[in-house]
Write a protein that holds these residues in place. Structure first.
Motif, PDB file in Angstrom:
ATOM      1  N   THR A 271      28.901  92.816 -63.016  1.00 34.48           N
ATOM      2  CA  THR A 271      29.824  91.836 -63.585  1.00 34.48           C
ATOM      3  C   THR A 271      29.098  90.956 -64.585  1.00 34.48           C
ATOM      4  N   GLY A 272      29.855  90.327 -65.439  1.00 34.23           N
ATOM      5  CA  GLY A 272      29.258  89.472 -66.461  1.00 34.23           C
ATOM      6  C   GLY A 272      28.874  90.281 -67.693  1.00 34.23           C
ATOM      7  N   GLU A 273      28.392  89.593 -68.697  1.00 29.83           N
ATOM      8  CA  GLU A 273      28.014  90.228 -69.958  1.00 29.83           C
ATOM      9  C   GLU A 273      26.532  90.603 -69.910  1.00 29.83           C
ATOM     10  N   ARG A 275      22.808  91.369 -70.847  1.00 25.91           N
ATOM     11  CA  ARG A 275      21.956  90.807 -71.897  1.00 25.91           C
ATOM     12  C   ARG A 275      20.508  91.185 -71.615  1.00 25.91           C
ATOM     13  N   TYR A 311      25.618  89.103 -63.983  1.00 30.16           N
ATOM     14  CA  TYR A 311      24.992  88.343 -65.072  1.00 30.16           C
ATOM     15  C   TYR A 311      25.675  86.989 -65.150  1.00 30.16           C
TER      16      TYR A 311
END
Length: 385
Positions: A271-273, A275, A311
């Motif tokens: 989950t999340g973006e 990077r 993230y």
């Protein structure tokens, strides 16, 4: 090249004795009696024993002072034998405790005052002042030298202790890395070998698939061991020729597939973006997940595992859970071990927190939160194991 201390003492004694001989040869020119054989013998006794001053400082000090008294009693020039007693007393001050040094200082002052009393034309005020000033100054220099030597020994002992601690820590680090590298792959190989043996005669495709997984897991284990040995050969220098890159988040899917092939269903959610992350942070996440899934393989057969990698702003969160169906709640891993210790050490190294233990709804859980700030990365985020 280090010079032996006895050689240094010999050079100092030779220089000091040479000065005494030169002064002795000037006695007649200074209005004092020329030195005869007995006088030269006393000059030798007042100077040559300083060769052994570091081995027997008090004995040498008393001996040279006694020789000086005998020399002065004859009515010869007292200055000739002034250096030997001063050097001997300095050595006592630098090697012996205060009480012994004080006794030798009093003896030296008494000898100097005696020389003033038996020498015609002496200024007793000057003699007394010198008999106090010289021992005090020599005492201070000797005391400073002793303190410096004590401090040097203490620093060497602390450095040796620090080196021992560093060696012990390095051994723990290597043991942890070997555990992380070997335990996971061996657990997969063990499960797959058992499966292959069970279905070898009845289900050739399944056996072949198990052997393929064994080949893959053993190859990855060898690759990681080569990388680790390469780092050790290069004394931990990043980018060693035989080392290769440390495992990171781009290899999570391969690890999960390997565990699935070992018979443990694993659900992976990210989950999340995504990077870019520092190599050390990635390695920490990878190793914690590897250890958690290895524990499921070894201690919770038949369990279903769930992995969530999140993230977040300024941090990463990793959660690994299993339902532990049919598993004894008092299973071995709840009592801790090298793997769980390794998890906690990694989390601490990167400023993270980790919670490991049984879940109230059943099964086992590992939850790691790891900061990804620049400050954390500077703490030691090299990615090297």
């Amino acid at each position: 090249m280090r010079i032996h201390p006895l050689v240094v003492d010999g050079l100092i004694t030779a220089a000091q004795t040479t000065v005494a001989v030169l002064l002795g040869r000037e006695s007649a020119a200074q209005g004092w009696p020329a030195l005869d054989t007995a006088a030269w013998a006393l000059v030798a006794l007042a100077n040559l024993p300083t060769l052994l001053r570091n081995r027997a400082p008090v004995t040498v000090c008393v001996l040279v002072l006694a020789a000086s008294v005998g020399y002065t009693t004859r009515g010869d020039w007292p200055v000739v034998n002034s250096l030997g007693p001063m050097l001997a007393f300095y050595t006592v001050a630098s090697l012996r405790p205060t009480r012994t040094t004080a006794a030798c200082a009093a003896l030296m002052a008494a000898v100097w005052i005696y020389a003033g009393l038996v020498t015609a034309g002496s200024s007793m005020a000057s003699v007394v002042a010198q008999s106090v000033a010289y021992p005090v100054v020599l005492w201070w220099f000797g005391h400073t030298a002793r303190k410096t030597a004590d401090l040097t020994r203490q620093l060497k002992a602390e450095q040796a202790e620090r080196a021992r601690r560093e060696v012990a820590e390095e051994r723990v680090r290597i043991a942890r890395e070997l555990h992380d590298v070997v335990a996971h792959h061996m657990a997969v190989i063990n499960v797959q070998a058992g499966l292959a043996r069970f279905v070898f005669a009845s289900d050739a495709p399944t056996a072949r698939g198990a052997l393929d997984t064994i080949e893959s897991a053993s190859g990855e284990a060898l690759a990681e061991l080569r990388r680790m040995l390469g780092l050790l050969r290069a004394d931990g220098v990043q980018g060693a020729p035989d080392g290769g890159p440390a495992p990171g988040l781009d290899q999570l899917a391969e690890m999960v597939d390997r565990v699935r092939a070992g018979g443990v269903p694993v659900d992976l959610h990210i989950t999340g973006e995504p990077r870019p992350l520092p190599p050390g942070v990635q390695l920490c996440l990878y190793r914690v997940l590897q250890e958690a899934l290895t524990n499921v393989l070894k201690h919770a057969p038949g369990a279903h595992a769930g992995v969530e990698l999140a993230y977040r702003a300024g941090e990463m969160a990793l959660t690994v859970t299993d339902d532990g169906k049919g598993v004894n709640p008092a299973r071995k891993r709840e009592r801790g071990g090298h793997g769980l210790i390794g998890m906690r050490e990694r989390a601490k190294l990167y400023g993270g927190t980790i919670v490991v233990g049984p879940r109230s709804e059943g099964g086992f859980g590992v939850h790691l939160t790891l900061p990804t700030s620049a400050r954390t990365a500077r703490r030691g985020d090299t990615g090297a194991e």
